[in-house]
Each structure stands twice: as C-alpha cells, then as structure tokens.
Design a protein around this motif. Structure first.
Motif, PDB file in Angstrom:
ATOM      1  N   GLY A 263       0.793  -1.222   0.000  1.00  0.00           N
ATOM      2  CA  GLY A 263       0.000   0.000   0.000  1.00  0.00           C
ATOM      3  C   GLY A 263       0.820   1.263   0.000  1.00  0.00           C
ATOM      4  N   ALA A 264       2.122   1.184  -0.054  1.00  0.00           N
ATOM      5  CA  ALA A 264       2.942   2.390  -0.070  1.00  0.00           C
ATOM      6  C   ALA A 264       4.269   2.077  -0.745  1.00  0.00           C
ATOM      7  CB  ALA A 264       3.191   2.897   1.347  1.00  0.00           C
ATOM      8  N   GLN A 265       4.908   3.112  -1.269  1.00  0.00           N
ATOM      9  CA  GLN A 265       6.242   2.912  -1.800  1.00  0.00           C
ATOM     10  C   GLN A 265       7.197   2.640  -0.644  1.00  0.00           C
ATOM     11  OE1 GLN A 265       6.150   6.781  -3.967  1.00  0.00           O
ATOM     12  NE2 GLN A 265       7.145   5.621  -5.578  1.00  0.00           N
ATOM     13  N   THR A 266       8.105   1.691  -0.842  1.00  0.00           N
ATOM     14  CA  THR A 266       9.102   1.441   0.184  1.00  0.00           C
ATOM     15  C   THR A 266      10.072   2.609   0.219  1.00  0.00           C
ATOM     16  OG1 THR A 266       8.917  -0.933  -0.134  1.00  0.00           O
ATOM     17  CG2 THR A 266      10.883  -0.139   0.986  1.00  0.00           C
ATOM     18  N   VAL A 267      10.217   3.232   1.373  1.00  0.00           N
ATOM     19  CA  VAL A 267      11.030   4.434   1.513  1.00  0.00           C
ATOM     20  C   VAL A 267      12.479   4.032   1.749  1.00  0.00           C
ATOM     21  CG1 VAL A 267      11.418   6.505   2.905  1.00  0.00           C
ATOM     22  CG2 VAL A 267       9.084   5.692   2.485  1.00  0.00           C
ATOM     23  N   PRO A 268      13.414   4.476   0.924  1.00  0.00           N
ATOM     24  CA  PRO A 268      14.824   4.153   1.182  1.00  0.00           C
ATOM     25  C   PRO A 268      15.374   4.967   2.340  1.00  0.00           C
ATOM     26  CG  PRO A 268      14.629   5.553  -0.763  1.00  0.00           C
ATOM     27  CD  PRO A 268      13.229   5.217  -0.333  1.00  0.00           C
ATOM     28  N   ALA A 269      16.237   4.363   3.137  1.00  0.00           N
ATOM     29  CA  ALA A 269      16.816   5.071   4.285  1.00  0.00           C
ATOM     30  C   ALA A 269      17.619   6.279   3.839  1.00  0.00           C
ATOM     31  CB  ALA A 269      17.686   4.113   5.091  1.00  0.00           C
ATOM     32  N   SER A 270      18.141   6.249   2.624  1.00  0.00           N
ATOM     33  CA  SER A 270      18.944   7.372   2.127  1.00  0.00           C
ATOM     34  C   SER A 270      18.122   8.645   1.957  1.00  0.00           C
ATOM     35  CB  SER A 270      19.587   6.995   0.789  1.00  0.00           C
ATOM     36  OG  SER A 270      18.587   6.650  -0.159  1.00  0.00           O
ATOM     37  N   ASN A 271      16.787   8.511   1.979  1.00  0.00           N
ATOM     38  CA  ASN A 271      15.924   9.694   1.856  1.00  0.00           C
ATOM     39  C   ASN A 271      15.962  10.578   3.090  1.00  0.00           C
ATOM     40  OD1 ASN A 271      15.051   8.972  -0.635  1.00  0.00           O
ATOM     41  ND2 ASN A 271      12.881   8.924  -0.150  1.00  0.00           N
ATOM     42  N   GLU A 272      16.383  10.005   4.238  1.00  0.00           N
ATOM     43  CA  GLU A 272      16.195  10.713   5.500  1.00  0.00           C
ATOM     44  C   GLU A 272      17.270  11.775   5.718  1.00  0.00           C
ATOM     45  OE1 GLU A 272      13.327  10.159   6.631  1.00  0.00           O
ATOM     46  OE2 GLU A 272      13.078   8.470   5.301  1.00  0.00           O
ATOM     47  N   LEU A 277      13.323  15.246   6.346  1.00  0.00           N
ATOM     48  CA  LEU A 277      12.664  15.158   7.649  1.00  0.00           C
ATOM     49  C   LEU A 277      11.888  16.430   7.959  1.00  0.00           C
ATOM     50  CD1 LEU A 277      15.305  13.370   9.913  1.00  0.00           C
ATOM     51  CD2 LEU A 277      13.237  12.418   8.903  1.00  0.00           C
ATOM     52  N   THR A 278      12.410  17.580   7.551  1.00  0.00           N
ATOM     53  CA  THR A 278      11.695  18.839   7.775  1.00  0.00           C
ATOM     54  C   THR A 278      10.370  18.852   7.014  1.00  0.00           C
ATOM     55  OG1 THR A 278      13.758  20.052   8.143  1.00  0.00           O
ATOM     56  CG2 THR A 278      11.822  21.351   7.515  1.00  0.00           C
ATOM     57  N   ALA A 279      10.413  18.374   5.767  1.00  0.00           N
ATOM     58  CA  ALA A 279       9.173  18.306   4.986  1.00  0.00           C
ATOM     59  C   ALA A 279       8.188  17.322   5.604  1.00  0.00           C
ATOM     60  CB  ALA A 279       9.497  17.914   3.541  1.00  0.00           C
ATOM     61  N   LEU A 280       8.687  16.191   6.086  1.00  0.00           N
ATOM     62  CA  LEU A 280       7.827  15.180   6.701  1.00  0.00           C
ATOM     63  C   LEU A 280       7.211  15.717   7.995  1.00  0.00           C
ATOM     64  CD1 LEU A 280       6.854  12.241   6.474  1.00  0.00           C
ATOM     65  CD2 LEU A 280       8.882  11.556   7.770  1.00  0.00           C
ATOM     66  N   ILE A 281       8.013  16.406   8.799  1.00  0.00           N
ATOM     67  CA  ILE A 281       7.503  17.035  10.024  1.00  0.00           C
ATOM     68  C   ILE A 281       6.392  18.012   9.681  1.00  0.00           C
ATOM     69  CG2 ILE A 281       8.133  18.722  11.813  1.00  0.00           C
ATOM     70  CD1 ILE A 281      10.903  17.233  11.902  1.00  0.00           C
ATOM     71  N   GLY A 282       6.567  18.759   8.604  1.00  0.00           N
ATOM     72  CA  GLY A 282       5.534  19.706   8.183  1.00  0.00           C
ATOM     73  C   GLY A 282       4.234  19.023   7.801  1.00  0.00           C
ATOM     74  N   LEU A 283       4.333  17.902   7.076  1.00  0.00           N
ATOM     75  CA  LEU A 283       3.124  17.165   6.684  1.00  0.00           C
ATOM     76  C   LEU A 283       2.374  16.647   7.914  1.00  0.00           C
ATOM     77  CD1 LEU A 283       4.179  14.929   3.636  1.00  0.00           C
ATOM     78  CD2 LEU A 283       2.717  16.943   3.612  1.00  0.00           C
ATOM     79  N   ILE A 284       3.119  16.041   8.848  1.00  0.00           N
ATOM     80  CA  ILE A 284       2.496  15.454  10.035  1.00  0.00           C
ATOM     81  C   ILE A 284       1.899  16.543  10.920  1.00  0.00           C
ATOM     82  CG2 ILE A 284       2.983  14.155  12.151  1.00  0.00           C
ATOM     83  CD1 ILE A 284       5.144  12.639  10.522  1.00  0.00           C
ATOM     84  N   GLY A 285       2.633  17.653  11.093  1.00  0.00           N
ATOM     85  CA  GLY A 285       2.124  18.751  11.902  1.00  0.00           C
ATOM     86  C   GLY A 285       0.902  19.404  11.287  1.00  0.00           C
ATOM     87  N   ARG A 590      17.939   6.295  12.973  1.00  0.00           N
ATOM     88  CA  ARG A 590      17.972   6.619  11.536  1.00  0.00           C
ATOM     89  C   ARG A 590      17.003   5.721  10.764  1.00  0.00           C
ATOM     90  NH1 ARG A 590      21.762   9.412   8.872  1.00  0.00           N
ATOM     91  NH2 ARG A 590      23.246   9.170  10.591  1.00  0.00           N
ATOM     92  N   ILE A 591      17.102   4.400  10.983  1.00  0.00           N
ATOM     93  CA  ILE A 591      16.184   3.509  10.270  1.00  0.00           C
ATOM     94  C   ILE A 591      14.773   3.632  10.854  1.00  0.00           C
ATOM     95  CG2 ILE A 591      17.999   1.929   9.543  1.00  0.00           C
ATOM     96  CD1 ILE A 591      17.121  -0.001  11.762  1.00  0.00           C
ATOM     97  N   GLY A 592      14.677   4.018  12.132  1.00  0.00           N
ATOM     98  CA  GLY A 592      13.360   4.241  12.723  1.00  0.00           C
ATOM     99  C   GLY A 592      12.647   5.416  12.080  1.00  0.00           C
ATOM    100  N   ALA A 593      13.386   6.471  11.767  1.00  0.00           N
ATOM    101  CA  ALA A 593      12.791   7.611  11.053  1.00  0.00           C
ATOM    102  C   ALA A 593      12.287   7.162   9.686  1.00  0.00           C
ATOM    103  CB  ALA A 593      13.819   8.725  10.912  1.00  0.00           C
ATOM    104  N   ARG A 594      13.035   6.274   9.046  1.00  0.00           N
ATOM    105  CA  ARG A 594      12.589   5.720   7.763  1.00  0.00           C
ATOM    106  C   ARG A 594      11.252   5.015   7.906  1.00  0.00           C
ATOM    107  NH1 ARG A 594      11.128   2.107   4.622  1.00  0.00           N
ATOM    108  NH2 ARG A 594      10.650   0.922   6.489  1.00  0.00           N
ATOM    109  N   PHE A 595      11.100   4.269   9.008  1.00  0.00           N
ATOM    110  CA  PHE A 595       9.860   3.522   9.197  1.00  0.00           C
ATOM    111  C   PHE A 595       8.681   4.465   9.471  1.00  0.00           C
ATOM    112  CE2 PHE A 595       6.819   1.088  11.811  1.00  0.00           C
ATOM    113  CZ  PHE A 595       6.510   0.104  10.894  1.00  0.00           C
TER     114      PHE A 595
END
Length: 652
Positions: A263-272, A277-285, A590-595
């Motif tokens: 149900g989702a694209q597998t996110v590579p750890a290299s993305n973090e 992370l700033t963009a992701l924090i913005g989406l969640i907030g 680091r890998i936890g942020a990926r998850f």
C-alpha cells in the motif's frame, strides 16, 4: 501462478466485486473446527513477484491509460501494438482497476494470451459498465480523465494446505499477498475443470477494506459461496495459495507511475536527510492542525478509506497532542503550532483534589464523564495522572506561557501529591516512591507502566525551568521502585510500554545530577528496545526496516514511542563519550525515522482514500492498519523533531 494454467479469465473477475450467496458465521466456524494445523511458512518461502524493468512498468501503465481512454471514446477494445516483445507471451494474472476519488468503479482480471492483451480487454469491460460514468452523467471520456488506473500483476503462488484459517494472519500479510482458494476435482465429477472452482482475492482488497489475513479468507469464501458445502463435505479437497504481486499506480503528478508495496512505496533510508525530515515534520504537523476542532480538542480517530471520524476519545492522548504542538512551536518558526497548543490547553479544566486549592488535576469535561457501575449508579470518571503530566509539559514548552504559570503550579502540586511516601499510614513499603495513577479511587493496574514515565518527565522539566529541588527529589525518590519494576516484569508488552517515557526522564536526571545509575538505566531500556527492532539484516520485508516488532511480528506506530526514548539515549551517550552506545542508537533512530516515514500518508499511498488530501500527513497505526489516531501523529512528530536535531543539527 505456474501451478495452474490460466485459460478462462471470464470466470475470474475480481473477487472484491463477486456477489454470491453469503456464508453464515456458523459455517465458517464449522470449517475451522474441521481442519488441522497450518503449514508454517516464512516470507523466504515465497516465490518472487513478477519481474519487470522500470521501462516495462512504465509501458504497462501507459498502455492501461491508452486502453481506458480509447474504449471510453470509441466503445471498442484497444489493440496493443507498441509494447516490448518481452511483455508478450507472459501469462501472469493481471488486474486492471479504476478509481475515482478513492472509490473503486471497476476491477477486472483481463482475459488474454499475454499481459498487454489482458490489460486491453479488462479496460474495455470496465469502461463498458454503466457504473463507470455514473457520476459524470454518462460522459465516459470525462470519467476516464478523472479516473486513476491501477495495475496488479500476480506472481506464482505458494500453496498452503490450510487447516485452521484463524491463524492465517500470521502468514498472509495484507497488502503484500493476495490469497486464492481452489477446490480440487471431486469424486462426483473427476473430469471437471478445477479452474472453474478457483476464487481470488488480490492484494489491494485488504488495504482498501482494512481486512486482516483471516478476514481476507472469510471474504474469499463468502464470495465463492459454492465452496461452503464442498469444504464441509470434502475439507481435504481444498487448497489455499498465497502470492506476491507487482502493484503499479498511475501517478499523475509526474506523468509516471508509483510502485506500491503493502500500500505504499518502500522508503529508502537514504531519503532521511534534514530537508526530507523537515518536509515530513511539516506534513504530520499540518495534519494535526487541520484536525483541531473549535473546542480545542483534536479529531481523535480518522478512517481514511471512507472518511469516518470515530466518536471515541481519550484525554491523555489529547494532552499529549497539545505537548507535541508545543514541541513543534519551539522547533519551527510556524506560529500555528503555538496557537494550536494554547487552544488545546484551553480545552482542559482544573479539578481541585485533596480539598486544597493549590493541588489540581487536569480534566476534559467532554471526555472525563461519569461512568456507570454494574448496579446502575454513577461514579466519577477515572482522572489519570498522565493527563496532568502531559498538560504540564505542554504549558512548560509552549512559547508565551507566562500567563499559564498559576495553572502549571497547581498541576505540579497535583503531581507531587500523587507520590507514595513512607509514613505511619503506609502499610506497603514496597510502593515507596511510586505514583498513584489516578486522582480518584481507581486501582493503578497496568497503568503503573504507562503514566509514571510521563510524570517523571514533567517533574524533571519542572525542575529545569524552576530550579525547585522538590521536583528533582520526587524523581530520585522513585528510582529504585521503577528500576526494580522494569527488571522484574516478565510480560514483554508492559516493559515496552514503560521504556520511552522513562528514558526521556532519566536522561534528563543524568544531565542534571551526573549519576551514572540513571544513564545505565536509560541504556538498559534502550538495549531491550533494540532486541525487537527490525533492521536491514533481519526485517521480514523491506518496508518493515526500522519498525519495532510486536508479538504478531508486525510493526506499527508504537515504533515512534520507542524512538523518542532512543533519541534521549543517543543524546546522553554522545555526552558521556560512549561511542559504541551512541552508534547503536544513531543507527536505530535513523532507520526508525525511515519507518515512520513509511507509515505516513504522502501521496501515492492515498490512491484508495475517499479524500486523499485529508489523509496526507496522517500516520497509520501499522503497515496493515491505515486508521489514523491523534497520538499516532503526536509520537511521530515528537520523535522526528528529536531525531532531526540529533542527526542533522541546525548550523549556527
């Protein structure tokens, strides 16, 4: 599936659209009683999904779009011509699905000698159905332009001789695997074609409908209503299969495609990176802010697949959401977070306890309502220690909080009043230093593992801000009790529940006092957490890397909670100079942020949601459960804020 020859696809319409006589619950229960234990399989036993190059995948999605548009404009079937020869002659089962605003308007397995032919036929059948353009006054071209196209190409199947269907959740991961049931030839008709007795459920059905593995099988058997009497009479004649699939979604944002996995694209750890992370924090907030109600409370539980908001609520999680807004306000320059926090604080009221106007607990008048006893009488709502502790943290951390100081001090007095001290009335010295979990007469129960950490963290922050030694003394007084509680507990889930909040509290206690035993306790809890984190070497599936596994070998947003604690462990390991501990924690967060990134709705994975824009930024419960609860976002936001500053500190 190479064990079967696909020759009559007209018999194999998408299982989610089949309408057959439903089975009664008693029938399914009887089937389970008849059957013996399942064969144990691991993901490594699966045949691989179909293999395609990136160009071939793009070609198939483009072909599906051309086929739908052509059939909509002409009423005829598109003829696939300009496709690579490598796609010809392949007989994998291919489903074509069209959705409009998340709603499925057609899903059919095409009949054809190869994948391109199957796509063209399925597109013709979907567009030809009257339901396709029902929302567009019969204008099929308008409907085609509005539709999102999805392809699922099924790989070879792994046969399972299932007996107890209730255990199927452990071996069919919804969203990765589909499931098929086949009835073998019977003695009554040995010549009959077993293909005519095969029913399928494809991977996306579980995602769209929120099915567990067992529910997938129940629905499969319900759709194949003719199987019920046969299973009851010839239960040894039934075979179940599972299979992996390639799942492609037309992604209009870049005129390409997105490949989905569970149900989702597998996110590579290299993305973090810090930027990501700033963009992701913005989406969640943003998702949290958008779910705040006029009352100041946050919308508690949201179901993206149908847009349903639950009527349930929880005061402790509301207070935690207020604190997350305060954390975001301090970490960003966005004033919306501070305002959201202040509005959330206003939603709570003070309830004075112990007949002392300086001692108060936080209550939510619309949540903490009286409960009904078995005899019909009313009892006060259980007012939890966690609400007061988390609201205290929100008040401490929100910018512009001076006017809230009197409220903060009353809540702080309420926290101190809950600690058990040894005096003449204390019959059980074993509880010395612990905190009562409720302000009224309710037993602690397992909440001793939950609310104590939040309370200790609030007291440490109170000490940092006020330098009042009473708060530090209360924390230190509790150490022996809670360390023994953790080390003596045998139930893994309770130990897990205790770790993250206590790690944050005792990390602060070490920073203030320098006492080694506090740091050792933080690292002890961290090592315990790492024992059940899925890493790149042991994760059953790539999208599980970084998640913390529960007893059913799944992973969910509970991972965000552990990451908050591990971030605190990483912080003090660096300060102590323990390089080995710091490196372990850095890798884990680091890998936890990926998850956490994997669990967050971002775009392609909203393909089935009734309102994709409303889902974006929501954090799912797990890879299999797409419900979004307010504390999912709260834990994700707090964890990512801490991880970003540890891994990618802002340049001064």
């Amino acid at each position: 599936m190479k064990t079967l020859t696909w020759c009559t696809w007209g018999l194999l319409a998408a299982a989610c659209l089949l309408q057959a006589a439903p089975l009664h619950a008693d029938d399914l229960s009887s089937q389970r009683k008849l059957m013996g234990p399942p064969k144990s399989l691991t993901p490594a036993d699966d045949p691989p999904p179909p293999q395609f190059t990136a160009d071939e995948k793009a070609c198939l999605v483009k072909l599906a779009r051309q086929a739908v548009d052509f059939s909509a404009s002409t009423g005829r079937r598109y003829q696939a011509r300009d496709v690579p020869g490598s796609l010809r002659g392949r007989d994998e089962v291919t489903y074509v699905t069209c959705r409009m605003a998340g709603r499925m308007v057609g899903s059919i397995a095409g009949e054809g000698r190869d994948i391109p032919s199957a796509i063209c036929q399925a597109a013709e059948f979907i567009v030809g159905a009257k339901e396709f353009a029902a929302g567009y006054r019969g204008d099929k071209m308008a409907a085609a332009q509005a539709a999102t196209i999805e392809l699922e190409i099924l790989g070879p199947g792994q046969i399972l001789h299932w007996k107890i269907l209730a255990n199927i959740s452990n071996t069919i991961a919804p969203g990765i695997h589909g499931v098929a049931a086949r009835l073998k030839r019977t003695n009554d008709n040995p010549q009959e074609d077993p293909l005519a007795r095969t029913k399928w459920m494809k991977p996306s059905v579980a995602i769209v409908h929120g099915y567990t593995g067992a529910q997938m099988v129940d629905k499969l058997l319900e759709n194949a209503g003719w199987l019920a009497p046969q299973i009851l009479a010839h239960h040894d004649q039934v075979e179940f299969y599972r299979f992996q699939a390639v799942h492609l979604i037309e992604w209009k944002n870049d005129a390409g495609y997105a490949e989905l996995f569970r149900g989702a694209q597998t996110v590579p750890a290299s993305n973090e990176t810090r930027e990501h992370l700033t963009a992701l924090i913005g989406l969640i907030g943003d998702h949290m802010i958008n779910r705040q109600l006029k009352s100041g409370l946050f919308g508690y539980l949201y179901r993206p697949r149908d847009g349903h908001y639950a009527s349930t609520n929880n005061g402790t999680r509301q207070a935690a959401a207020a604190w997350a807004m305060a954390c975001a306000a301090n970490a960003t320059s966005d004033p919306r977070y501070g305002l959201a926090c202040l509005n959330a604080i206003d939603a709570a009221e003070l309830q004075y306890v112990n007949d002392n106007l300086n001692v108060a607990a936080a209550v939510y008048p619309t949540i903490d309502v009286p409960v009904t006893r078995p005899d019909g009488s009313k009892a006060p709502a259980p007012i939890s220690l966690g609400q007061s502790a988390l609201l205290t943290l929100a008040i401490l951390d929100v910018p512009g909080n001076k006017e809230l100081t009197p409220i903060r001090d009353k809540l702080a007095a309420g926290l101190l009043a809950q600690q058990r001290l040894a005096d003449a009335t204390d019959d059980d010295k074993k509880l010395y230093g612990s905190f009562k979990c409720y302000y009224n007469d309710f037993p602690d129960g397992n909440n001793a593992f939950y609310f104590s950490g939040e309370t200790l963290l609030a007291l440490m922050r109170l000490h940092q801000v006020t330098q009042d030694k009473r708060y530090l003394d209360a924390v230190e007084r509790s150490f022996d009790y809670y360390r023994k509680l953790f080390e003596g507990e045998q139930q893994k889930t309770l130990k897990q529940a205790m770790t993250a909040w206590h790690q944050q509290a005792w990390a602060l206690a070490w920073e203030v006092t320098g006492k080694k035993q506090y740091a050792d306790f933080v690292f002890e809890m961290g090592d315990f957490q790492l024992s059940f984190q899925a890493n790149e070497a042991n994760a059953p599936y790539p999208d599980m890397v970084g998640g913390f596994l529960n007893e059913s070998n799944s992973a969910g947003i509970g991972s965000g909670v552990y990451l908050e604690g591990l971030a605190a462990a990483c912080r003090i390991a660096r300060k102590i100079g323990d390089d080995q501990q710091a490196k372990k924690c850095e890798y884990a967060i680091r890998i936890g942020a990926r998850f956490v990134d994997q669990l967050t709705f971002k775009g392609p994975d909203t393909f089935y949601c009734i309102s994709p824009a409303e889902a974006i930024g929501g954090v799912k419960f797990s890879l299999e459960n797409d419900n979004v609860r307010i504390d999912n976002n709260q834990h994700a936001l707090c964890a990512l804020l801490a991880i970003r500053e540890l891994l990618y500190p802002q340049q001064k």
